[in-house]
Design an enzyme around this catalytic site. Structure first.
Site, PDB file in Angstrom:
ATOM      1  N   ASP A 187       4.108   0.116   0.263  1.00 19.33           N
ATOM      2  CA  ASP A 187       2.771  -0.385  -0.211  1.00 19.33           C
ATOM      3  C   ASP A 187       1.947   0.498   0.789  1.00 19.33           C
ATOM      4  OD1 ASP A 187       0.234  -1.383  -0.440  1.00 19.33           O
ATOM      5  OD2 ASP A 187       0.994  -3.434  -0.850  1.00 19.33           O
ATOM      6  N   HIS A 192      -4.670  -1.810   4.845  1.00 16.34           N
ATOM      7  CA  HIS A 192      -3.964  -2.469   5.604  1.00 16.34           C
ATOM      8  C   HIS A 192      -3.506  -1.373   6.903  1.00 16.34           C
ATOM      9  CE1 HIS A 192      -3.220  -5.257   2.527  1.00 16.34           C
ATOM     10  NE2 HIS A 192      -2.517  -4.164   1.770  1.00 16.34           N
TER      11      HIS A 192
END
Length: 287
Positions: A187, A192
């Site tokens: 991911d 993030h």
């Protein structure tokens, strides 16, 4: 409108071959916080290749986690990543996931719901190998600003927090570099890792992947309630109620219900932010 609901749902499913090995499983387990203490026999089941078993939430990243990424590029779907939030996740296990494998993942947009201020895409991925079905995964993706098109609102999945005190409560620390480690499982959303992208999305710093919290929570349930036996999990569903920042602590509360009920209800909160909810409406079903 960037989302054409009718076109998205009627589009042909997409199939792709995926594979994984022990290294992928070990990296995923480390990414959700396994391996502490490093020599604990219970942790070695997640980190040592000769003892390896597979936590069922690995299904969300097997083969690089193409289900969500593929769904966001499906016909009829054109969205801005800064408006995308992972709203919920469910997996149903047909049998235990082997530590090494090759399979075919078939993905489609199962539904598009109109929540008023947002649209919700239900991205479904069904995975099978030569022996038959392995798992089915549903990802609920919120796209802010894309609702109001007159579609169905969709079912309610609210289960609420059980009455009474939990049967078990554990706390799990989130490492400062947890998101950087977890993203190596596939991911690569810059939300993030990149502070500038996170600011564009409305956060003052990068946030932890919801699926990282998802995996850490399932591990806590398996280790605390199911005696470490990953094969007992039959399904696992949650709703993402709030973000987690790397460096925080998760408080995981578990209600086991009546004997023989076969499910654990779970609530997760961020300790340092006065118990701010993180995962709600969370149920682990088991044998």
């Amino acid at each position: 409108m960037p989302i054409d609901a009718a076109r998205a749902v009627s589009a042909e499913p997409r199939s792709a071959e995926i594979s994984w090995g022990r290294k992928d499983v070990q990296l995923y387990h480390l990414g959700i916080g396994a391996g502490v203490p490093a020599t604990d026999p219970d942790e070695l089941r997640y980190t040592l290749e000769s003892r390896l078993h597979v936590l069922p939430s690995f299904a969300t990243v097997a083969g690089g986690g193409r289900g969500v990424v593929g769904g966001l590029s499906a016909p009829g779907i054109e969205v801005d990543l800064t408006a995308v939030l992972h709203g919920g996740q469910a997996i149903r296990l047909h049998r235990p996931i082997p530590p090494e494998g090759a399979a075919v993942a078939t993905s489609r947009v199962a539904a598009v719901y109109d929540k008023g201020k947002a649209a919700v895409l239900v991205l479904r991925t069904e995975v099978a190998d030569g022996e038959g079905p392995l798992w089915t995964a549903d990802a609920d993706i919120f796209v802010r600003g894309e609702g109001g098109f007159g579609g169905e609102r969709g079912p309610s999945v609210r289960t609420g927090r059980p009455d009474g005190e939990p049967d078990f409560t554990v706390e799990r620390a989130v490492r400062e570099d947890q998101a950087l480690l977890y993203r190596l499982s596939g991911d690569w959303n810059p939300l993030h890792a990149d502070p500038e992208f996170a600011e564009l999305a409305g956060f003052d710093r990068p946030v932890l992947h919801g699926l990282c919290t998802y995996g850490a929570t399932l591990k806590a349930v398996v280790d605390t309630v199911l005696g470490g036996d990953v094969a007992r999990v039959t399904s696992y569903a949650t709703r993402f109620a709030g973000v987690v920042f790397p460096g925080e602590t998760l408080r995981i509360r578990m209600w086991t219900g009546a004997a023989g009920e076969g499910r654990v209800r779970v609530a997760v909160e961020a300790v340092e932010r006065d118990g701010a909810p993180v995962l709600t409406d969370t149920v682990v079903s088991h044998t």
